[in-house]
Write an enzyme that holds these catalytic residues in place. Structure first.
Site, PDB file in Angstrom:
ATOM      1  N   HIS A  72      75.347  21.077   1.930  1.00 18.83           N
ATOM      2  CA  HIS A  72      75.180  22.411   1.337  1.00 18.83           C
ATOM      3  C   HIS A  72      75.841  23.496   2.187  1.00 18.83           C
ATOM      4  O   HIS A  72      76.560  24.363   1.678  1.00 18.83           O
ATOM      5  CB  HIS A  72      73.684  22.692   1.173  1.00 18.83           C
ATOM      6  CG  HIS A  72      73.350  23.962   0.466  1.00 18.83           C
ATOM      7  ND1 HIS A  72      73.168  25.161   1.120  1.00 18.83           N
ATOM      8  CD2 HIS A  72      73.141  24.216  -0.853  1.00 18.83           C
ATOM      9  CE1 HIS A  72      72.855  26.099   0.245  1.00 18.83           C
ATOM     10  NE2 HIS A  72      72.836  25.554  -0.967  1.00 18.83           N
TER      11      HIS A  72
ATOM     12  N   ASP B  96      72.057  27.313   7.664  1.00 19.33           N
ATOM     13  CA  ASP B  96      72.033  26.417   6.516  1.00 19.33           C
ATOM     14  C   ASP B  96      71.903  24.972   7.005  1.00 19.33           C
ATOM     15  O   ASP B  96      71.257  24.719   8.027  1.00 19.33           O
ATOM     16  CB  ASP B  96      73.308  26.629   5.687  1.00 19.33           C
ATOM     17  CG  ASP B  96      73.087  26.379   4.208  1.00 19.33           C
ATOM     18  OD1 ASP B  96      72.935  25.207   3.830  1.00 19.33           O
ATOM     19  OD2 ASP B  96      73.075  27.353   3.428  1.00 19.33           O
TER      20      ASP B  96
ATOM     21  N   SER C  20      72.493  30.278  -4.326  1.00 12.82           N
ATOM     22  CA  SER C  20      73.006  29.835  -3.027  1.00 12.82           C
ATOM     23  C   SER C  20      74.516  29.996  -2.951  1.00 12.82           C
ATOM     24  O   SER C  20      75.075  30.207  -1.873  1.00 12.82           O
ATOM     25  CB  SER C  20      72.677  28.358  -2.786  1.00 12.82           C
ATOM     26  OG  SER C  20      71.445  28.203  -2.149  1.00 12.82           O
TER      27      SER C  20
END
Length: 672
Positions: free
Chosen positions: A269, A222, A487
């Site tokens: 994120h 990620d 996600s």
């Protein structure tokens, strides 16, 4: 007069004579060897070809060729000169007899790369090149550099190929080199809890089994994982089996594939994802706490493989390198799970997509790969109402592909409904039945990275300390942040996998997938409606939206699936309807295909979706719904304009940009 009787053997003999006659007259020297092999199998499945014509052939004569032979999606390729098209293998033999034809090869170029070539742009293009089974020889590499200007050629073992840069004008000729199997653009990928844990019964795993994900390694590929108190081993959990010393980070390994010196997580994120998987709630587990934001497996170890830059994007080649690294570290850190809350639009079959091939390799080596379905469920191009929008590598039949639910901010799961943004199956090109599961993915509170791109851009998504700490000052600094999307649903399932593997460490990836799907809640509700920005979306609870059901860890820990393979099945179009083709271990009463897979009729062109009688072990359960009629029309997944044509759904190759998929109303705003 006695009528002449035809036997089956005489009919087959006649067909064989006709085929041999075609071969005899065909100019087989014009046909590439791998294409000749395809023809010799007798398969009449249409193939994509590139045809080079003789230098003296005029453009008008090329156009005549397109009218003389049964070619579909005909398009001139001026750089050859020649054309590309779709054709049945047996018709290639006829085409080869034409005196204007110089050579016929497989079309080894991905359709979105053709779009770049056809645009007339010049300069260098980043590509991923897959080799024929024997790999690249040193002589091949020398020719690539000398004749086609490749630079540099970086090996990628997972896809039996390499990444490189090549002048756009040389791509077509390069693709016809005999050592090349396929050429794709190096596509761009981007990113796609107290309530979450309770709704999925993660709390049950901890209270009744003492399961916390101890000793299980989860690789998070990620935007990176920042240091955070909730990812440290805490005194409250240090006595539990497998936990580390107090104050020691449970991020046991880091590698930065971006190398932009932007920090551990400049986007914000990956840390959020990591918290959903393994946050231990330390920042909210204090005196006067009213809520504790704890992840699914709060003692699991994390392997941080940073691929997304400060704006949340990465080339596919970088992601593949990270997957290779996770495989190499598997036995060192007991990596049993890879979390991929990233993806790109489906542009080609999973069989040739480099990212799909990489995740499939990891799966076969014993790592469970959990992937986001995507957030294109509101997309209505082609009138699909969001169907056919699953992202790559979620289109790979092996992996666990996760859609998103919204929990309505309550602790019970009975009022939870599907989000309108969650991407739906079947997948483009291959028509794989996806997603496999759904899990909470709307307004998910997890770890905040102060000063990251998401934190700066969406300050209103910060969780006010007063909402989880009684008496907290308005000036208090929060440790938590809210995001939405598949996600967020993906790490919920990754954490569940860690818990399941802690209890049953001998499970294979396929057994994990089957067990989670078979045990998922099958309570399919009636259709629901959601209004977003004045537009009303109807959410159907069919197999292409809801998969096998709602993740249920309690059921998964208390049941054992008898299935040993769990490849997601594919839809196959036949003259009398549409069939489901997949492993017999799905447990359905089925008509066997030639390769031993089940073949179940699920749609009849006259009567519509058919009722299916399932065996006891089927992962979907007896209440599976095969969907609204929108899925089955000819214009949906079967038309050439959808499968092979230029993509009007996705537009440019930039993937999951904020203005395309996430938007303020998905990633950072969620769905009311």
């Amino acid at each position: 007069m006695t009528p002449h009787k035809f036997s089956l053997s005489s009919l087959l003999a006649a067909i064989l004579i006709q085929f041999c006659t075609l071969v005899a007259f065909a100019d087989t020297e014009k046909i590439a060897s791998d294409l000749s092999k395809q023809i010799s199998t007798g398969s009449n499945r249409p193939v994509r070809i590139v045809v080079r014509v003789t230098p003296e052939t005029a453009s008008g004569e090329i156009e005549q060729i397109s009218q003389m032979y049964p070619l579909r999606n005909f398009q001139l390729v001026s750089s050859l000169p020649g054309f590309r098209a779709i054709i049945a293998p047996t018709d290639i033999l006829l085409l080869s007899q034409d005196p204007h034809i110089k050579s016929i090869t497989f079309n080894r170029i991905a359709k979105d790369l053709w779009k770049i070539i056809d645009s007339g742009v010049t300069g260098m293009q980043c590509v991923i090149v897959q080799a024929q089974p024997e790999g690249f020889r040193s002589k091949d590499v020398e020719e690539f550099h000398h004749y086609f200007g490749l630079q540099p050629l970086i090996p990628m073992k997972l896809v039996n190929g390499a990444s490189a840069e090549i002048p756009v004008e040389h791509i077509v000729a390069f693709s016809q080199h005999p050592a090349i199997q396929h050429v794709s653009p190096d596509r761009t990928v981007s990113s796609t809890m107290d309530i979450t844990g309770t709704a999925t019964y993660a709390d049950y795993a901890q209270r009744f089994f003492g399961l916390t994900g101890a000793n299980i390694g989860v690789a998070v590929i990620d935007s990176g994982i920042a240091d955070h108190p909730d990812l440290m081993a805490s005194p409250a959990t240090v006595g539990r089996r497998g936990d580390r010393l107090p104050g020691r980070s449970r991020v046991v390994y880091r590698q930065d594939f971006v190398n932009d010196h932007a920090g551990l997580d400049a986007y914000g994120h990956g840390t959020h994802v990591a918290g959903i998987i393994a946050g231990n709630g330390a920042s909210s587990n204090r005196p006067h706490a009213t809520r504790t934001f704890m992840g699914m497996a709060p003692v699991a170890n994390l392997v941080d493989l940073r691929v997304l830059d400060s704006r949340g994007q990465s080339p596919v080649s970088r992601v593949i390198s990270a997957i290779e690294r996770a495989i190499a570290l598997k036995h060192i850190y007991n990596i049993r799970v890879i979390n991929l809350s990233i993806g790109h639009p489906v542009m080609e079959s999973y069989e040739t997509d480099p990212l799909c091939r990489a995740v499939m390799h990891a799966w076969r080596l014993g790592i469970v790969v959990v992937v986001a379905a995507g957030n294109q469920g509101r997309q209505n191009a082609f009138g699909l109402n969001g169907y056919g929008t699953i992202q790559s590598p979620g289109n790979d039949p092996s992996v666990i592909t996760v859609g998103a639910l919204k929990t309505i901010s309550t602790l019970t799961r009975v009022d939870d409904v599907i989000t309108s943004f969650s991407s739906k199956g079947p997948t483009m090109v291959d028509q794989v039945v996806k997603p496999d599961l759904v899990a909470p993915g709307n307004f998910i509170a997890s770890l905040r990275v102060p000063g990251s791109y998401l934190d700066r851009t969406y300050p209103l998504n910060q969780v006010a300390p007063a909402t989880y700490l009684s008496g907290a000052s308005p000036a208090s600094v929060t440790s938590y942040f809210v995001l939405s999307g598949t996600s967020m649903a993906t790490p919920v399932v990754s954490g569940a996998v860690a818990l399941l593997l802690e209890r049953y460490p001998g499970l294979s990836p396929d057994q994990v997938k089957c067990q989670l799907m078979a045990s998922a809640s099958k309570g399919f509700p009636s259709p629901t409606q959601t209004s977003v920005l004045g537009i009303t979306y109807t959410n159907y609870y069919d197999v292409f939206t809801y998969g096998a059901g709602y993740l249920d860890i309690r059921n998964a820990l208390n049941t054992r699936s008898q299935s040993h393979t769990c490849r997601s099945p594919q839809l196959v179009q036949a003259s009398d309807g549409i069939y489901l083709a997949g492993p017999n271990e799905y447990g359905a009463n089925s008509q066997d295909s030639e390769n031993g897979d089940m073949m179940i009729k699920v749609f009849d062109p006259i009567t519509g979706p058919t009722s299916v009688v399932w065996g006891n072990s089927v992962v979907w359960g007896n209440s599976v719904v095969w969907g609204n009629s929108v899925v089955w029309g000819n214009s949906v997944i079967w038309g050439d304009s959808v499968v092979w044509g230029d993509s009007v759904v996705w537009g440019n190759s930039v993937v999951w940009g904020n203005s395309v998929v996430w938007g303020n109303n998905v990633l950072t705003g969620g769905e009311q």
